[in-house]
Design a protein around this motif. Structure first.
Motif, mmCIF file in Angstrom:
data_model
loop_
_atom_site.group_PDB
_atom_site.id
_atom_site.type_symbol
_atom_site.label_atom_id
_atom_site.label_comp_id
_atom_site.label_asym_id
_atom_site.label_seq_id
_atom_site.Cartn_x
_atom_site.Cartn_y
_atom_site.Cartn_z
ATOM 1 N N VAL A 26 -4.832 -3.201 19.601
ATOM 2 C CA VAL A 26 -4.743 -3.046 18.100
ATOM 3 C C VAL A 26 -5.674 -2.222 17.728
ATOM 4 C CG1 VAL A 26 -4.460 -4.378 15.998
ATOM 5 C CG2 VAL A 26 -3.758 -5.394 18.330
ATOM 6 N N ALA A 27 -5.193 -0.929 17.521
ATOM 7 C CA ALA A 27 -6.338 0.038 16.874
ATOM 8 C C ALA A 27 -5.561 0.406 15.334
ATOM 9 C CB ALA A 27 -5.987 1.154 17.881
ATOM 10 N N ASP A 28 -6.825 0.910 14.787
ATOM 11 C CA ASP A 28 -6.602 1.444 13.451
ATOM 12 C C ASP A 28 -7.229 2.930 13.211
ATOM 13 O OD1 ASP A 28 -8.599 -0.971 12.849
ATOM 14 O OD2 ASP A 28 -9.057 1.064 11.657
ATOM 15 N N THR A 29 -7.013 3.429 12.302
ATOM 16 C CA THR A 29 -7.635 4.883 12.064
ATOM 17 C C THR A 29 -8.338 4.655 10.646
ATOM 18 O OG1 THR A 29 -5.680 5.671 10.703
ATOM 19 C CG2 THR A 29 -5.882 6.378 13.232
ATOM 20 N N GLY A 30 -9.069 3.334 10.385
ATOM 21 C CA GLY A 30 -9.680 3.122 9.197
ATOM 22 C C GLY A 30 -10.920 3.599 9.121
ATOM 23 N N ALA A 31 -11.681 2.851 8.528
ATOM 24 C CA ALA A 31 -13.168 3.026 7.830
ATOM 25 C C ALA A 31 -14.130 3.007 9.066
ATOM 26 C CB ALA A 31 -13.629 2.313 6.967
ATOM 27 N N VAL A 41 -1.878 2.017 11.848
ATOM 28 C CA VAL A 41 -2.291 0.755 12.727
ATOM 29 C C VAL A 41 -1.046 0.865 13.722
ATOM 30 C CG1 VAL A 41 -2.320 -1.591 12.892
ATOM 31 C CG2 VAL A 41 -3.097 -0.500 10.667
ATOM 32 N N THR A 42 -1.858 0.778 15.095
ATOM 33 C CA THR A 42 -0.983 0.918 16.131
ATOM 34 C C THR A 42 -1.193 -0.222 17.178
ATOM 35 O OG1 THR A 42 -0.948 3.269 15.948
ATOM 36 C CG2 THR A 42 -0.112 2.250 18.056
ATOM 37 N N ILE A 43 0.010 -1.134 17.691
ATOM 38 C CA ILE A 43 -0.030 -1.993 18.729
ATOM 39 C C ILE A 43 0.403 -1.211 19.992
ATOM 40 C CG2 ILE A 43 0.825 -4.299 19.508
ATOM 41 C CD1 ILE A 43 1.026 -5.024 16.686
ATOM 42 N N PHE A 73 0.688 -1.260 -0.025
ATOM 43 C CA PHE A 73 0.000 0.023 -0.082
ATOM 44 C C PHE A 73 0.716 1.234 -0.058
ATOM 45 C CE2 PHE A 73 -2.874 -3.116 1.882
ATOM 46 C CZ PHE A 73 -3.897 -2.751 0.999
ATOM 47 N N GLY A 74 2.093 1.334 0.169
ATOM 48 C CA GLY A 74 2.951 2.304 0.141
ATOM 49 C C GLY A 74 2.626 3.235 1.225
ATOM 50 N N ASP A 75 2.582 4.442 1.248
ATOM 51 C CA ASP A 75 2.431 5.650 2.100
ATOM 52 C C ASP A 75 1.093 5.453 2.843
ATOM 53 O OD1 ASP A 75 4.717 7.948 0.682
ATOM 54 O OD2 ASP A 75 4.980 6.330 2.193
ATOM 55 N N ARG A 76 0.157 4.685 2.268
ATOM 56 C CA ARG A 76 -1.337 4.764 2.604
ATOM 57 C C ARG A 76 -1.237 3.951 4.037
ATOM 58 N NH1 ARG A 76 -5.104 1.770 -1.153
ATOM 59 N NH2 ARG A 76 -6.559 2.497 0.533
ATOM 60 N N VAL A 77 -0.143 3.096 4.378
ATOM 61 C CA VAL A 77 -0.237 2.313 5.695
ATOM 62 C C VAL A 77 0.935 3.002 6.453
ATOM 63 C CG1 VAL A 77 0.231 0.205 6.561
ATOM 64 C CG2 VAL A 77 -1.179 0.453 4.550
ATOM 65 N N GLN A 78 0.507 3.210 7.889
ATOM 66 C CA GLN A 78 1.644 3.574 8.542
ATOM 67 C C GLN A 78 1.441 2.523 9.972
ATOM 68 O OE1 GLN A 78 3.635 5.851 8.043
ATOM 69 N NE2 GLN A 78 2.942 6.512 6.308
ATOM 70 N N PHE A 79 2.506 2.203 10.337
ATOM 71 C CA PHE A 79 2.574 1.259 11.489
ATOM 72 C C PHE A 79 3.551 1.522 12.615
ATOM 73 C CE2 PHE A 79 1.986 -2.725 13.591
ATOM 74 C CZ PHE A 79 3.097 -3.165 14.102
ATOM 75 N N GLU A 80 2.921 1.388 13.935
ATOM 76 C CA GLU A 80 3.656 1.913 15.127
ATOM 77 C C GLU A 80 3.326 0.931 16.072
ATOM 78 O OE1 GLU A 80 4.533 5.663 17.970
ATOM 79 O OE2 GLU A 80 2.723 5.595 16.450
ATOM 80 N N VAL A 81 4.415 0.459 16.909
ATOM 81 C CA VAL A 81 4.437 -0.540 17.987
ATOM 82 C C VAL A 81 4.826 0.497 19.433
ATOM 83 C CG1 VAL A 81 5.237 -2.334 19.342
ATOM 84 C CG2 VAL A 81 4.764 -2.530 16.878
ATOM 85 N N GLU A 82 3.868 0.312 20.321
ATOM 86 C CA GLU A 82 4.296 1.258 21.718
ATOM 87 C C GLU A 82 4.349 -0.027 22.630
ATOM 88 O OE1 GLU A 82 1.723 5.104 20.228
ATOM 89 O OE2 GLU A 82 1.281 4.036 22.081
ATOM 90 N N CYS A 83 5.310 -0.439 23.201
ATOM 91 C CA CYS A 83 5.503 -1.559 24.118
ATOM 92 C C CYS A 83 6.193 -0.953 25.277
ATOM 93 C CB CYS A 83 6.270 -2.781 23.391
ATOM 94 S SG CYS A 83 6.310 -4.120 24.578
ATOM 95 N N ASP A 84 5.503 -0.996 26.479
ATOM 96 C CA ASP A 84 5.930 -0.609 27.650
ATOM 97 C C ASP A 84 6.595 -1.710 28.593
ATOM 98 O OD1 ASP A 84 3.328 1.922 27.925
ATOM 99 O OD2 ASP A 84 5.338 2.022 27.145
ATOM 100 N N VAL A 85 6.536 -2.907 28.167
ATOM 101 C CA VAL A 85 6.940 -4.168 28.755
ATOM 102 C C VAL A 85 8.061 -4.751 28.078
ATOM 103 C CG1 VAL A 85 4.468 -4.566 29.947
ATOM 104 C CG2 VAL A 85 5.526 -5.639 27.781
ATOM 105 N N ASP A 86 8.718 -5.576 29.171
ATOM 106 C CA ASP A 86 10.185 -6.300 28.349
ATOM 107 C C ASP A 86 9.483 -7.448 27.287
ATOM 108 O OD1 ASP A 86 13.182 -7.828 29.730
ATOM 109 O OD2 ASP A 86 12.239 -7.650 27.674
ATOM 110 N N GLU A 87 9.448 -7.035 26.123
ATOM 111 C CA GLU A 87 8.871 -8.041 25.126
ATOM 112 C C GLU A 87 9.613 -9.260 25.276
ATOM 113 O OE1 GLU A 87 10.604 -6.748 21.093
ATOM 114 O OE2 GLU A 87 9.508 -5.334 21.934
#
Length: 500
Positions: free
Chosen positions: A425-430, A410-412, A365-379
């Motif tokens: 697991v959140a998205d800013t989609g439809a 999309v953000t985890i 999808f190119g620049d249409r899709v952004q992804f980010e992981v926010e992890c506050d624990v020791d994975e």
């Protein structure tokens, strides 16, 4: 020709495109050079002949005008005054000096005639000027005057000879160029045919080594999209990135088909056991295990099709490094899905698979899709259910981001709250409307065995919900969504560490 084709097959896609581009530029350069040669032939060479004839004729005319002006000026019988006389002299000098005394250009004969003409004109000027001086002092001598007349005739004859030789050499040059001129259309047609044939040949080789393998992959992918994994291997002669990709595709197709075949055999055996021991608790546990195994084998053919098309397109536009990264990510994803047997895995592994999956989606999808992981624990020390994130990410892409032209993010998010592990697991989609959201929540809370409507959020959500509630006491899965703003899947699990 076979050697050329063998060499062509060993080139990388980038070098094949480079060879094709260079061949086009060479063809254009040859066409431009040929046009320049034709222009030179029809303009410069002909112009040189005409200019030489013109300059020679101007010498004859200038000497004639000076002779007439001299006669009128001496005899006083015309309208020639001092100014007109001096102008005729300047014109003659300019005409004689207008022709460069260049041996290479003039040749032996014209060079000798022009040199003699200039020398004679210098002598003539001296005697002419003396006669003019005597005339102005009224001491003119008739014999000197007639000497000047004779020299004027001599100069006229030399000038005429120069013109005759110039026209003769011009005619010879024209006769020499005439055969070339008549052959120009045939040369143009032949050169155009050769260049056209060369470009067509290179285009055909480029088509057979790039376009044809991609079309074969696309055809095979469509059949796999219809769950037909037992098709013949894709066969190409390429030794470049496309050849490597086809080889990897065949291996993945075979491994996936064999695994699905094994899973079908297991399912048939399980159905038989289920009929005989429907109320047996052990069979129910085995069914849960089989459901987990079946979940791992649910490879989305549509995703495989689109991913392989992206890889093929990337191989045409980029170097081999990007193609290798995409194949590596896809292979890692398949390997994890097909070989992981445990019900739980380390959070770091789940996040890695999530990043690999989203990397492929970003390439799609190119620049249409952004992804980010926010992890506050020791994975590396937290344990989560296996195959938890990927189905949710797939739902976010298919039902949330893909329908929107502008795409989304999309953000985890992973965090600890007392003895609970919270995962979003959140998205800013439809997003979805209240009615659809209510139906989904009702099914999640009711815990029905029937899967959710795939057209709404996909088949993975209900399976994950059942697994979380079955594996963990107090585990829960919730969904929140706003139409036009996005969807968030929230999971609450007991906090399990490796050292617990």
């Amino acid at each position: 020709m076979d050697k050329i084709r063998n060499f062509w097959e060993t080139l990388t896609i980038k070098n094949k495109i480079r060879v094709f581009t260079i061949s086009v530029f060479v063809a254009l350069a040859l066409a431009v050079l040929f046009d320049a040669w034709v222009v030179k032939l029809f303009t410069k060479d002909f112009n040189d002949i005409m200019e030489d004839n013109s300059k020679g004729g101007e010498i004859v005319n200038a000497i004639k005008r000076e002779t007439d002006a001299f006669d009128e000026y001496i005899r006083g019988t015309g309208s020639t005054d001092q100014e007109a006389w001096e102008k005729s002299v300047r014109d003659t000098e300019a005409a004689i000096n207008a022709v460069p005394l260049d041996y290479t250009h003039l040749g032996d004969t014209r060079f000798a005639v022009l040199q003699s003409l200039r020398s004679a004109y210098e002598v003539y000027c001296s005697k002419r000027n003396q006669v003019i001086t005597d005339y102005q002092s009224e001491n003119i001598y008739v014999d000197k005057l007639y000497d000047v007349y004779n020299m004027q005739k001599y100069l006229s004859s030399y000038a005429q000879r120069f013109v005759d030789f110039t026209m003769q050499e011009g005619n010879e040059s024209y006769r020499t160029m005439l055969p070339v001129i008549t052959r120009v259309p045939f040369i143009t047609a032949g050169l155009s045919a050769v260049l056209f044939f060369a470009i067509i040949q290179i285009s055909q080789m480029l088509n057979s080594s790039v376009t044809a393998p991609v079309l074969k992959l696309a055809t095979a992918s469509r059949r796999i999209a219809n769950n037909d994994f037992f098709i013949d291997d894709v066969v190409v002669d390429n030794k470049d990135e496309l050849g490597q990709m086809v080889s990897a595709f065949n291996k993945m197709k075979f491994a996936t088909g064999e695994y699905i075949k094994a899973m079908e055999e297991k399912r048939e055996a399980l159905d038989q056991l289920h009929v005989q021991e429907l109320e047996n608790l052990e069979i129910e546990k085995q069914m849960e295990t089989m459901n987990l195994e079946l979940l791992k084998s649910q490879i989305n053919p549509h995703f495989l099709f689109n991913t392989l098309n992206v890889i093929a397109g990337t191989a045409n536009l980029e170097g081999a490094q990007t193609t290798e990264q995409m194949i590596e990510a896809l292979s890692s994803l398949f390997r994890y899905n097909l070989k992981t047997q445990a019900k739980e895995s380390i959070l770091a592994q789940e996040l890695k698979i999530s990043r690999d999956y989203m990397y492929l989606q970003k390439m799609r999808f190119g620049d249409r899709v952004q992804f980010e992981v926010e992890c506050d624990v020791d994975e590396n020390k937290i344990i989560v259910p296996t195959f938890t994130f990927q189905p949710l990410l797939e739902n976010a892409i298919i039902h949330g981001i893909s329908p929107r032209v502008e795409g989304g993010k999309v953000t985890i998010r992973v965090r600890q709250q007392e003895d609970k592990l919270l995962i979003d697991v959140a998205d800013t989609g439809a997003g979805m409307d209240e009615e659809t959201l209510g139906r989904i929540r009702a099914k999640l809370e009711g815990g029905e065995d029937t899967p959710l409507d795939e057209d709404i959020v996909g088949i993975g959500l209900g399976n994950i919900n059942r697994r979380i509630k079955g594996m963990y006491e107090g585990g829960r899965l919730e969904i929140d969504s706003v139409l036009g703003e996005g969807t968030t899947i929230m999971m609450a699990l007991p906090l399990h560490r490796i050292d617990d």
